[in-house]
Design a protein around this motif. Structure first.
Motif, PDB file in Angstrom:
ATOM      1  N   VAL A   1       0.734  -1.215   0.040  1.00 55.82           N
ATOM      2  CA  VAL A   1      -0.168   0.046   0.422  1.00 55.82           C
ATOM      3  C   VAL A   1       1.438   1.005   0.165  1.00 55.82           C
ATOM      4  N   ARG A   2       0.621   2.172  -0.713  1.00 50.68           N
ATOM      5  CA  ARG A   2       1.398   3.462  -0.839  1.00 50.68           C
ATOM      6  C   ARG A   2       0.369   4.540   0.083  1.00 50.68           C
ATOM      7  N   PHE A   3       1.365   5.348   1.108  1.00 49.32           N
ATOM      8  CA  PHE A   3       0.889   6.301   1.959  1.00 49.32           C
ATOM      9  C   PHE A   3       1.517   7.791   1.035  1.00 49.32           C
ATOM     10  N   VAL A   4       0.406   8.523   1.210  1.00 48.51           N
ATOM     11  CA  VAL A   4       1.010   9.694   0.311  1.00 48.51           C
ATOM     12  C   VAL A   4       0.296  10.731   1.185  1.00 48.51           C
ATOM     13  N   ALA A   5       1.034  11.603   1.971  1.00 48.62           N
ATOM     14  CA  ALA A   5       0.025  13.179   3.219  1.00 48.62           C
ATOM     15  C   ALA A   5       0.138  14.251   1.920  1.00 48.62           C
ATOM     16  N   VAL A   6      -1.069  14.789   1.706  1.00 50.54           N
ATOM     17  CA  VAL A   6      -1.759  15.631   1.473  1.00 50.54           C
ATOM     18  C   VAL A   6      -1.891  17.727   2.337  1.00 50.54           C
ATOM     19  N   ASN A   7      -0.915  18.561   2.017  1.00 49.35           N
ATOM     20  CA  ASN A   7      -1.018  19.558   3.302  1.00 49.35           C
ATOM     21  C   ASN A   7      -1.610  20.540   2.073  1.00 49.35           C
ATOM     22  N   SER A   8      -2.197  20.830   2.466  1.00 49.41           N
ATOM     23  CA  SER A   8      -3.328  22.553   1.002  1.00 49.41           C
ATOM     24  C   SER A   8      -3.650  23.377   2.257  1.00 49.41           C
ATOM     25  N   SER A   9      -3.219  22.816   3.469  1.00 47.19           N
ATOM     26  CA  SER A   9      -4.027  25.145   4.303  1.00 47.19           C
ATOM     27  C   SER A   9      -2.842  25.861   3.622  1.00 47.19           C
ATOM     28  N   ALA A  10      -3.848  27.176   3.596  1.00 45.65           N
ATOM     29  CA  ALA A  10      -3.503  28.482   3.027  1.00 45.65           C
ATOM     30  C   ALA A  10      -2.205  28.842   4.011  1.00 45.65           C
ATOM     31  N   ASP A  11      -2.416  29.109   4.722  1.00 43.99           N
ATOM     32  CA  ASP A  11      -1.928  28.926   6.909  1.00 43.99           C
ATOM     33  C   ASP A  11      -0.636  28.775   6.805  1.00 43.99           C
ATOM     34  N   GLU A  12      -0.095  27.007   6.775  1.00 41.82           N
ATOM     35  CA  GLU A  12       0.688  26.449   6.522  1.00 41.82           C
ATOM     36  C   GLU A  12       2.274  26.769   6.242  1.00 41.82           C
ATOM     37  N   THR A  13       3.829  26.686   6.666  1.00 41.69           N
ATOM     38  CA  THR A  13       4.410  27.363   5.195  1.00 41.69           C
ATOM     39  C   THR A  13       4.954  25.543   5.418  1.00 41.69           C
ATOM     40  N   ASN A  14       6.233  24.966   4.169  1.00 41.02           N
ATOM     41  CA  ASN A  14       6.739  24.243   4.085  1.00 41.02           C
ATOM     42  C   ASN A  14       7.868  24.338   4.882  1.00 41.02           C
ATOM     43  N   ALA A  15       8.106  24.640   5.610  1.00 37.85           N
ATOM     44  CA  ALA A  15       9.049  24.851   7.182  1.00 37.85           C
ATOM     45  C   ALA A  15       8.489  23.963   8.064  1.00 37.85           C
ATOM     46  N   GLU A  16       7.515  24.495   8.587  1.00 41.75           N
ATOM     47  CA  GLU A  16       6.588  24.032   9.853  1.00 41.75           C
ATOM     48  C   GLU A  16       6.344  23.155   9.629  1.00 41.75           C
ATOM     49  N   ILE A  17       5.961  22.423   8.721  1.00 36.50           N
ATOM     50  CA  ILE A  17       4.983  21.198   7.524  1.00 36.50           C
ATOM     51  C   ILE A  17       5.914  19.635   7.649  1.00 36.50           C
ATOM     52  N   THR A  18       7.773  20.699   7.404  1.00 35.96           N
ATOM     53  CA  THR A  18       8.423  19.426   7.300  1.00 35.96           C
ATOM     54  C   THR A  18       9.134  19.492   8.809  1.00 35.96           C
ATOM     55  N   ASP A  19       8.503  20.230   9.189  1.00 38.24           N
ATOM     56  CA  ASP A  19       9.545  20.083  10.457  1.00 38.24           C
ATOM     57  C   ASP A  19       8.292  19.332  11.826  1.00 38.24           C
ATOM     58  N   HIS A  20       7.973  19.755  11.147  1.00 35.68           N
ATOM     59  CA  HIS A  20       6.007  18.822  12.321  1.00 35.68           C
ATOM     60  C   HIS A  20       6.514  17.201  11.521  1.00 35.68           C
ATOM     61  N   ALA A  21       6.506  16.741   9.959  1.00 35.06           N
ATOM     62  CA  ALA A  21       6.969  15.503   9.654  1.00 35.06           C
ATOM     63  C   ALA A  21       7.952  14.670  10.066  1.00 35.06           C
ATOM     64  N   LYS A  22       8.734  15.409  10.109  1.00 36.35           N
ATOM     65  CA  LYS A  22       9.929  14.625  10.966  1.00 36.35           C
ATOM     66  C   LYS A  22      10.549  14.654  12.496  1.00 36.35           C
ATOM     67  N   THR A  23       9.335  15.342  13.498  1.00 28.54           N
ATOM     68  CA  THR A  23       9.125  15.524  14.850  1.00 28.54           C
ATOM     69  C   THR A  23       8.299  14.066  15.205  1.00 28.54           C
ATOM     70  N   HIS A  24       7.285  13.924  14.209  1.00 35.89           N
ATOM     71  CA  HIS A  24       6.546  12.592  14.166  1.00 35.89           C
ATOM     72  C   HIS A  24       7.123  11.420  13.396  1.00 35.89           C
ATOM     73  N   GLY A  25       8.144  11.963  13.249  1.00 37.42           N
ATOM     74  CA  GLY A  25       8.859   9.858  12.108  1.00 37.42           C
ATOM     75  C   GLY A  25       7.432   9.712  10.626  1.00 37.42           C
ATOM     76  N   PHE A  26       7.414  10.928  10.357  1.00 34.64           N
ATOM     77  CA  PHE A  26       6.397  10.454   8.969  1.00 34.64           C
ATOM     78  C   PHE A  26       7.668   9.518   8.218  1.00 34.64           C
ATOM     79  N   ALA A  27       7.058   8.405   7.165  1.00 36.75           N
ATOM     80  CA  ALA A  27       8.555   7.972   6.457  1.00 36.75           C
ATOM     81  C   ALA A  27       7.413   8.474   5.081  1.00 36.75           C
ATOM     82  N   PHE A  28       6.443   8.738   4.927  1.00 34.59           N
ATOM     83  CA  PHE A  28       5.549   9.158   3.312  1.00 34.59           C
ATOM     84  C   PHE A  28       6.046  10.197   2.908  1.00 34.59           C
ATOM     85  N   PRO A  29       5.635   9.808   1.902  1.00 34.67           N
ATOM     86  CA  PRO A  29       5.547  11.857   2.010  1.00 34.67           C
ATOM     87  C   PRO A  29       4.965  12.836   2.062  1.00 34.67           C
TER      88      PRO A  29
END
Length: 362
Positions: A252-280
Motif C-alpha cells: 500500500v502506498r501512503f501519501v500525505a497532502v497538505n492544502s492549508s493556506a496558512d501553513e509554511t513548508n518549513a513547519e510542515i517539514t519540521d512537523h513530519a520529521k518530529t513525528h517520524g513520517f516515512a511517507f511523502p
C-alpha cells in the motif's frame, strides 16, 4: 440487526476529544447525586429555554435551531469567572470562523450581568438564569463551576465539557468545537467508485516532486489530507505513522497532502520529521487536489484501488483516543482491498479542522 455500541463506549469516544485538550470527564459530586442532577449525554437533545441577557434582550434557544452554539455555564462572578470570560472574548474571531455562537449563562441579576459585560468589554451575551433553574436542566448543580456544552443543529448535544481551566477555556472550547462542526461540511463523496486522475505535486521538504500514484505498482493508494497545526489532525500523527509502517510492507502506498493556506513548508517539514513520517508530504498550495477530491477537513482519508478507483473516503477511525476506538475504518477498507474485495463501508464522515483555503478559492 446491527448491534449498537454500548453507551459507555460512546462516552469514551467523546472522551477522547476531551482528554486531548487536557479536559477532565465530568464526575458527579455527592451534591449532584443527592439532587439527582446529571450532565446531558452526547447526541441527546438539549432542553429549550427562553432567557434575557444583560440588556434585556430575549433569547429563545429554538431560534438558534439551525445554528451551532456554545453554552458556558458560570457559577457567579469571581476573578476566575472574569478570566474565563476574557478567554472566550479573545477567541471570538475563531468562534465566528467556524460558525459557533457563544452564550454565557449565569445565576445573576441583570445589573450585575451588565456591569460584568461592560467592565470586561465582552462581545457575546450573558444570559440571566435566575436561581440556576436552566442550569439544573443541563446538569449543572448549584455552585458547580465551569460546565459548558457544544450544541449542533437541532440543539443536539455534541460535546459536554467539565473540569476546564478558566483562563484557557476559550482556546480549549473553540479547538474542540472545530473538530465537530467541520464534520457538517464533509460526508459522502460523489467520486466513490470512480477513477481518480493522477497528479504531480511538490514535496513540502523541497526534495523535488511526486505523483499521487508513484510507480503505480501498489495494490492500493492512501491519500491523507493532514495539517501541522490542526489539533484534530495532530491527534492522529502516531497512528498515521503506524498505519503506514504496517501496510506499506503489504503493498500500500501512503501519501500525505497538505492544502492549508496558512501553513509554511518549513513547519510542515519540521512537523513530519518530529513525528517520524516515512511517507511523502506533498504541498497542494492552490488546493487543486483538495478541490478535485472534495477534501474539506484534516485528517481526511481517500483510498484508491490498484486501478486508481476511489473505494473509500472518510475518517481514519471513530475516535481521537486510541483506547476508545470502536471502528477502524481506514484499516478495514485496506484489509478488504488487499483481500481482493471492495470495502463494505465505502464512506464515513471525517471530523477535523477545515482546510484553510485562499479567499479567492472559497
Amino acid at each position: 440487526m446491527k448491534r449498537k455500541p454500548p453507551l459507555k463506549a460512546l462516552l469514551f469516544t467523546l472522551a477522547g476529544v476531551w482528554t486531548a485538550a487536557g479536559l477532565g470527564i465530568y464526575a458527579l459530586t455527592r451534591l449532584d447525586r443527592q439532587q439527582n442532577i446529571t450532565m446531558l449525554l452526547p447526541r441527546s437533545k438539549a432542553p429549550v429555554f427562553v432567557l434575557s441577557d444583560q440588556v434585556g434582550r430575549v433569547h429563545n434557544l429554538a431560534d438558534y435551531d439551525k445554528r451551532s452554539i456554545a453554552l458556558v455555564f458560570l457559577p457567579g462572578v469571581s476573578d476566575e469567572v472574569r478570566a474565563e470570560l476574557r478567554s472566550l472574548k479573545n477567541e471570538m474571531k475563531r468562534f465566528d470562523k467556524i460558525g459557533v455562537k457563544v452564550f454565557a449563562i449565569a445565576p445573576i441579576e441583570k445589573a450585575v450581568a451588565l456591569a460584568l459585560y461592560e467592565s470586561e468589554k465582552l462581545n457575546f451575551p450573558i444570559l440571566l438564569d435566575a436561581g440556576g433553574l436552566i442550569g439544573q436542566k443541563f446538569g449543572v448543580a448549584p455552585g458547580r463551576p465551569y460546565i459548558s456544552y457544544v450544541l449542533g443543529p437541532e440543539s443536539k448535544v455534541l460535546l459536554p465539557l467539565a473540569t476546564v481551566q478558566p483562563k484557557e477555556h476559550g482556546t480549549q472550547l473553540v479547538e474542540l468545537a472545530a473538530c465537530f462542526f467541520d464534520t457538517f461540511a464533509s460526508g459522502s463523496n460523489p467520486l466513490l467508485d470512480k477513477p481518480i486522475a493522477d497528479a504531480t505535486l511538490r514535496r513540502a521538504d523541497g526534495a523535488g516532486s511526486e505523483t499521487l500514484y508513484g510507480d503505480k505498482k501498489q495494490k492500493a493508494t492512501v491519500v491523507l489530507f493532514l495539517s501541522s497545526r490542526c489539533p484534530c489532525s495532530g491527534g492522529y500523527d502516531t497512528r498515521n505513522q503506524a498505519l503506514a509502517a504496517a501496510y506499506t510492507s503489504k503493498g500500500v502506498r501512503f501519501v500525505a497532502v497538505n492544502s492549508s493556506a496558512d501553513e509554511t513548508n518549513a513547519e510542515i517539514t519540521d512537523h513530519a520529521k518530529t513525528h517520524g513520517f516515512a511517507f511523502p508530504i506533498l504541498r497542494d498550495v492552490d488546493h487543486k487536489i483538495a478541490d478535485a477530491l472534495n477534501a474539506q477537513v484534516t485528517p481526511e482519508a481517500f483510498v484508491m484501488d490498484s486501478n486508481g478507483v476511489l473505494r473509500y473516503h472518510g475518517r481514519i477511525d471513530d475516535s481521537r483516543d486510541e483506547k476508545a476506538i470502536l471502528s477502524h475504518d481506514l484499516r478495514n477498507a485496506l484489509d478488504f482491498l488487499l483481500a481482493g474485495q471492495n470495502p463494505t463501508v465505502k464512506s464515513t464522515t471525517p471530523f477535523g479542522c477545515s482546510i484553510v483555503r485562499h479567499a479567492s478559492s472559497q
